[in-house]
Design a protein around this motif. Structure first.
Motif, PDB file in Angstrom:
ATOM      1  N   ASP A 133      77.318  62.408 124.680  1.00 53.59           N
ATOM      2  CA  ASP A 133      77.746  60.883 125.057  1.00 53.59           C
ATOM      3  C   ASP A 133      78.918  60.351 124.487  1.00 53.59           C
ATOM      4  O   ASP A 133      79.457  59.174 124.302  1.00 53.59           O
ATOM      5  CB  ASP A 133      76.509  59.794 124.703  1.00 53.59           C
ATOM      6  N   ILE A 134      79.582  61.071 123.449  1.00 52.81           N
ATOM      7  CA  ILE A 134      80.838  60.806 122.579  1.00 52.81           C
ATOM      8  C   ILE A 134      81.968  61.371 123.403  1.00 52.81           C
ATOM      9  O   ILE A 134      82.211  62.440 123.787  1.00 52.81           O
ATOM     10  CB  ILE A 134      80.910  61.554 121.269  1.00 52.81           C
ATOM     11  N   ASN A 135      82.938  60.359 123.823  1.00 54.05           N
ATOM     12  CA  ASN A 135      84.148  60.767 124.570  1.00 54.05           C
ATOM     13  C   ASN A 135      84.935  61.934 123.775  1.00 54.05           C
ATOM     14  O   ASN A 135      85.488  61.276 122.594  1.00 54.05           O
ATOM     15  CB  ASN A 135      84.793  59.371 125.039  1.00 54.05           C
ATOM     16  N   GLY A 136      85.208  62.770 124.447  1.00 53.23           N
ATOM     17  CA  GLY A 136      86.275  63.573 123.778  1.00 53.23           C
ATOM     18  C   GLY A 136      85.589  64.485 122.490  1.00 53.23           C
ATOM     19  O   GLY A 136      86.467  64.682 121.736  1.00 53.23           O
ATOM     20  N   ALA A 137      84.400  64.617 122.522  1.00 54.22           N
ATOM     21  CA  ALA A 137      83.783  65.268 121.425  1.00 54.22           C
ATOM     22  C   ALA A 137      84.146  66.554 120.923  1.00 54.22           C
ATOM     23  O   ALA A 137      84.410  67.021 119.729  1.00 54.22           O
ATOM     24  CB  ALA A 137      82.370  65.463 121.741  1.00 54.22           C
ATOM     25  N   TRP A 138      84.517  67.300 121.815  1.00 50.47           N
ATOM     26  CA  TRP A 138      85.074  68.775 121.654  1.00 50.47           C
ATOM     27  C   TRP A 138      86.802  68.852 121.737  1.00 50.47           C
ATOM     28  O   TRP A 138      87.130  69.963 121.623  1.00 50.47           O
ATOM     29  CB  TRP A 138      84.416  69.689 122.342  1.00 50.47           C
ATOM     30  N   THR A 139      87.366  67.689 122.492  1.00 49.81           N
ATOM     31  CA  THR A 139      88.529  67.790 122.934  1.00 49.81           C
ATOM     32  C   THR A 139      89.449  67.016 122.074  1.00 49.81           C
ATOM     33  O   THR A 139      90.629  67.329 122.124  1.00 49.81           O
ATOM     34  CB  THR A 139      88.998  67.568 124.359  1.00 49.81           C
ATOM     35  N   SER A 140      89.033  66.076 121.321  1.00 47.05           N
ATOM     36  CA  SER A 140      89.881  65.250 120.644  1.00 47.05           C
ATOM     37  C   SER A 140      90.323  65.825 119.449  1.00 47.05           C
ATOM     38  O   SER A 140      89.411  66.320 118.636  1.00 47.05           O
ATOM     39  CB  SER A 140      89.206  63.867 120.341  1.00 47.05           C
ATOM     40  N   GLU A 141      91.527  65.604 119.183  1.00 45.90           N
ATOM     41  CA  GLU A 141      92.139  66.360 117.977  1.00 45.90           C
ATOM     42  C   GLU A 141      91.877  65.413 116.760  1.00 45.90           C
ATOM     43  O   GLU A 141      93.034  65.095 116.168  1.00 45.90           O
ATOM     44  CB  GLU A 141      93.558  66.962 118.102  1.00 45.90           C
ATOM     45  N   PHE A 142      91.041  65.271 116.158  1.00 46.48           N
ATOM     46  CA  PHE A 142      90.769  64.364 114.889  1.00 46.48           C
ATOM     47  C   PHE A 142      90.639  64.843 113.721  1.00 46.48           C
ATOM     48  O   PHE A 142      90.142  64.594 112.504  1.00 46.48           O
ATOM     49  CB  PHE A 142      89.495  63.379 115.241  1.00 46.48           C
ATOM     50  N   ILE A 143      90.522  66.489 113.780  1.00 47.59           N
ATOM     51  CA  ILE A 143      90.586  67.371 112.461  1.00 47.59           C
ATOM     52  C   ILE A 143      91.761  67.583 112.001  1.00 47.59           C
ATOM     53  O   ILE A 143      92.703  68.143 112.604  1.00 47.59           O
ATOM     54  CB  ILE A 143      89.613  68.381 112.717  1.00 47.59           C
ATOM     55  N   ASN A 144      92.340  67.442 110.561  1.00 50.86           N
ATOM     56  CA  ASN A 144      93.561  67.917 109.969  1.00 50.86           C
ATOM     57  C   ASN A 144      93.026  69.208 109.170  1.00 50.86           C
ATOM     58  O   ASN A 144      92.143  69.229 108.475  1.00 50.86           O
ATOM     59  CB  ASN A 144      93.889  66.759 109.140  1.00 50.86           C
ATOM     60  N   ILE A 145      94.055  70.052 109.539  1.00 50.86           N
ATOM     61  CA  ILE A 145      93.879  71.437 108.660  1.00 50.86           C
ATOM     62  C   ILE A 145      95.601  71.508 108.198  1.00 50.86           C
ATOM     63  O   ILE A 145      96.426  71.671 108.935  1.00 50.86           O
ATOM     64  CB  ILE A 145      93.581  72.563 109.483  1.00 50.86           C
ATOM     65  N   GLY A 146      95.623  70.821 106.906  1.00 47.30           N
ATOM     66  CA  GLY A 146      97.037  70.609 106.349  1.00 47.30           C
ATOM     67  C   GLY A 146      97.789  69.602 107.265  1.00 47.30           C
ATOM     68  O   GLY A 146      97.184  68.641 107.341  1.00 47.30           O
ATOM     69  N   ASP A 147      98.949  70.038 107.794  1.00 51.62           N
ATOM     70  CA  ASP A 147      99.555  68.972 108.817  1.00 51.62           C
ATOM     71  C   ASP A 147      99.296  69.367 110.171  1.00 51.62           C
ATOM     72  O   ASP A 147      99.965  68.732 111.318  1.00 51.62           O
ATOM     73  CB  ASP A 147     101.052  69.179 108.322  1.00 51.62           C
ATOM     74  N   THR A 148      98.336  70.165 110.580  1.00 48.65           N
ATOM     75  CA  THR A 148      97.943  70.588 111.980  1.00 48.65           C
ATOM     76  C   THR A 148      96.637  69.808 112.317  1.00 48.65           C
ATOM     77  O   THR A 148      95.773  69.581 111.401  1.00 48.65           O
ATOM     78  CB  THR A 148      97.487  72.102 112.012  1.00 48.65           C
ATOM     79  N   LYS A 149      96.795  69.324 113.777  1.00 47.63           N
ATOM     80  CA  LYS A 149      95.592  68.570 114.120  1.00 47.63           C
ATOM     81  C   LYS A 149      95.036  69.531 114.946  1.00 47.63           C
ATOM     82  O   LYS A 149      95.648  70.162 115.762  1.00 47.63           O
ATOM     83  CB  LYS A 149      95.934  67.284 114.687  1.00 47.63           C
ATOM     84  N   ILE A 150      93.460  69.486 115.176  1.00 51.70           N
ATOM     85  CA  ILE A 150      92.784  70.300 115.890  1.00 51.70           C
ATOM     86  C   ILE A 150      91.628  69.494 116.291  1.00 51.70           C
ATOM     87  O   ILE A 150      91.198  68.897 115.539  1.00 51.70           O
ATOM     88  CB  ILE A 150      92.701  71.883 115.393  1.00 51.70           C
ATOM     89  N   SER A 151      90.868  70.040 117.226  1.00 51.32           N
ATOM     90  CA  SER A 151      89.531  69.781 117.875  1.00 51.32           C
ATOM     91  C   SER A 151      88.640  70.702 117.542  1.00 51.32           C
ATOM     92  O   SER A 151      88.892  71.814 116.870  1.00 51.32           O
ATOM     93  CB  SER A 151      89.672  69.438 119.406  1.00 51.32           C
ATOM     94  N   LEU A 152      87.242  70.147 117.815  1.00 53.56           N
ATOM     95  CA  LEU A 152      86.084  71.033 117.651  1.00 53.56           C
ATOM     96  C   LEU A 152      86.051  72.431 118.341  1.00 53.56           C
ATOM     97  O   LEU A 152      86.047  73.360 118.199  1.00 53.56           O
ATOM     98  CB  LEU A 152      84.852  70.404 117.744  1.00 53.56           C
ATOM     99  N   GLY A 153      86.722  71.972 119.639  1.00 55.73           N
ATOM    100  CA  GLY A 153      86.682  73.081 120.756  1.00 55.73           C
ATOM    101  C   GLY A 153      87.773  74.077 120.213  1.00 55.73           C
ATOM    102  O   GLY A 153      87.751  75.118 120.386  1.00 55.73           O
ATOM    103  N   GLY A 154      88.824  73.720 119.541  1.00 50.55           N
ATOM    104  CA  GLY A 154      89.961  74.325 119.137  1.00 50.55           C
ATOM    105  C   GLY A 154      89.645  75.129 118.120  1.00 50.55           C
ATOM    106  O   GLY A 154      89.810  76.431 117.902  1.00 50.55           O
ATOM    107  N   ILE A 155      88.758  74.723 117.130  1.00 50.18           N
ATOM    108  CA  ILE A 155      88.140  75.622 116.133  1.00 50.18           C
ATOM    109  C   ILE A 155      87.476  76.637 116.723  1.00 50.18           C
ATOM    110  O   ILE A 155      87.702  77.900 115.904  1.00 50.18           O
ATOM    111  CB  ILE A 155      87.564  74.753 115.081  1.00 50.18           C
TER     112      ILE A 155
END
Length: 267
Positions: A133-155
Motif C-alpha cells: 500500500d506504500i507508493n514506491g516501497a521498493w523503488t523509491s531511493e530513500f536510503i543513503n549509503i555515504g553520498d549514494t542514494k538507493i532503494s530497497l529493491g536496489g539493495i
C-alpha cells in the motif's frame, strides 16, 4: 477479431503476472559503484575478513526487544524507540563500503540495512495494512549509503543478488506474512555463514512451504528468484532438498503458494 481480443487478453494477463511476480525486484541492476564481491571467492574474502568492523549492536538490541521468536514485529514498540532506530540508521548511512570490506562484512551490512530501513518505511507510513500500500516501497531511493542514494529493491537486486549468495532471500524481510521472518538478532560478519544456514533451513521447513515426497507447493520466492537457486545447473528440487527434512522426488510436481502481503505485525 476474436484472435486479436484473445491476444490482447493474454498480453494484459501476462503483464499483470509479471508485475506481481517482480514487485520486489523492480529496481533494476545498478550497483552505483558499491562493492558486490562474490562470496565464492574464499581466499580473497578470508584475507579481508578482519579489515572492517561495523557495529550492529544497537540494531541487535532493538530486534531482541521488538521482534518475537516467530518473527512477528511490534511496530508500536519500534515507534517508541524511534530515536534509537534513527541513530542506527544514521550510523549505517555514514558508512561507505569499498573494496577493503570482506564479503562477510558486506553481506551483514547490506542485509541489516535492508531490514532496518524496511522497518523505518513501515513506521513512516504506520498504520498500514500492507507494504504494497506504500507508493514506491521498493523503488523509491530513500536510503543513503555515504553520498549514494538507493532503494530497497536496489539493495536486494543491485547489491545482494550480485554476490552470488541465494540464501540472502531468506535473510531479508519485506514486512509481510509470507516473507521469511525477521530474526530477532542482527547479522554480523563472524556469524553470517551460520546465520544464513539457520534462516534458510528454517524457512524451507516452515509453513511457508508445503512439501511431500511426490509434490511440493513452495513459496513464490522460489518462483520469482528461481534463477538464483538453480545457477550452475542445480535443479530447484535439488536446492530445496539440501535443507528440507522431507526429500522431494526428482519427478515431483512443483507449484507455488499465493503470497500473503499482509503486515507481519505482532498482535
Amino acid at each position: 477479431m476474436k484472435k486479436l481480443i484473445l491476444s490482447f487478453v493474454i498480453l494484459i494477463s501476462g503483464a499483470a503476472m509479471f508485475a506481481s511476480c517482480n514487485l520486489i525486484s523492480s529496481a533494476g541492476f545498478n550497483s552505483k559503484g558499491l562493492p558486490t564481491p562474490s562470496v565464492n571467492d574464499e581466499a580473497k574474502n578470508i584475507a579481508k575478513n578482519e579489515a572492517v568492523k561495523v557495529d550492529h549492536s544497537l540494531w541487535n538490541k532493538l530486534l531482541q526487544k521488538h521482534v518475537r521468536e516467530d518473527g512477528m514485529v511490534d511496530y508500536k514498540g519500534f515507534k517508541n524507540d524511534r530515536e534509537k532506530l534513527n541513530k542506527y540508521l544514521e550510523m549505517l548511512s555514514k558508512q561507505k563500503p569499498d573494496d577493503s570490506w570482506s564479503a562477510q562484512e558486506l553481506l551483514a551490512y547490506y542485509i541489516n540495512l535492508y531490514n532496518a530501513y524496511t522497518v523505518d518505511l513501515i513506521l513512516r507510513n504506520y498504520p498500514v495494512k500492507s507494504i504494497k500500500d506504500i507508493n514506491g516501497a521498493w523503488t523509491s531511493e530513500f536510503i543513503n549509503i555515504g553520498d549514494t542514494k538507493i532503494s530497497l529493491g536496489g539493495i536486494e537486486n543491485s547489491l545482494l543478488r550480485k554476490m552470488n549468495e541465494p540464501r540472502i532471500h531468506f535473510a531479508i524481510n519485506c514486512a509481510s506474512i509470507s516473507c521469511p521472518k525477521l530474526i530477532n538478532e542482527a547479522f554480523t560478519a563472524p556469524k553470517i555463514e551460520q546465520q544464513l544456514e539457520i534462516v534458510t533451513r528454517e524457512f524451507v521447513n516452515s509453513d511457508k512451504n508445503e512439501i511431500s515426497g511426490n509434490s511440493a507447493r513452495l513459496s513464490s520466492i522460489f518462483d520469482w528468484y528461481k534463477g538464483d537457486f538453480t545457477e550452475g545447473g542445480v535443479s530447484l528440487i535439488d536446492y530445496v532438498n539440501r535443507y528440507s527434512k522431507v526429500k522431494i522426488a526428482k519427478d515431483a510436481e512443483i507449484s507455488y503458494l499465493e503470497y500473503n502481503w499482509n503486515l507481519n505485525e505482532a498482535k
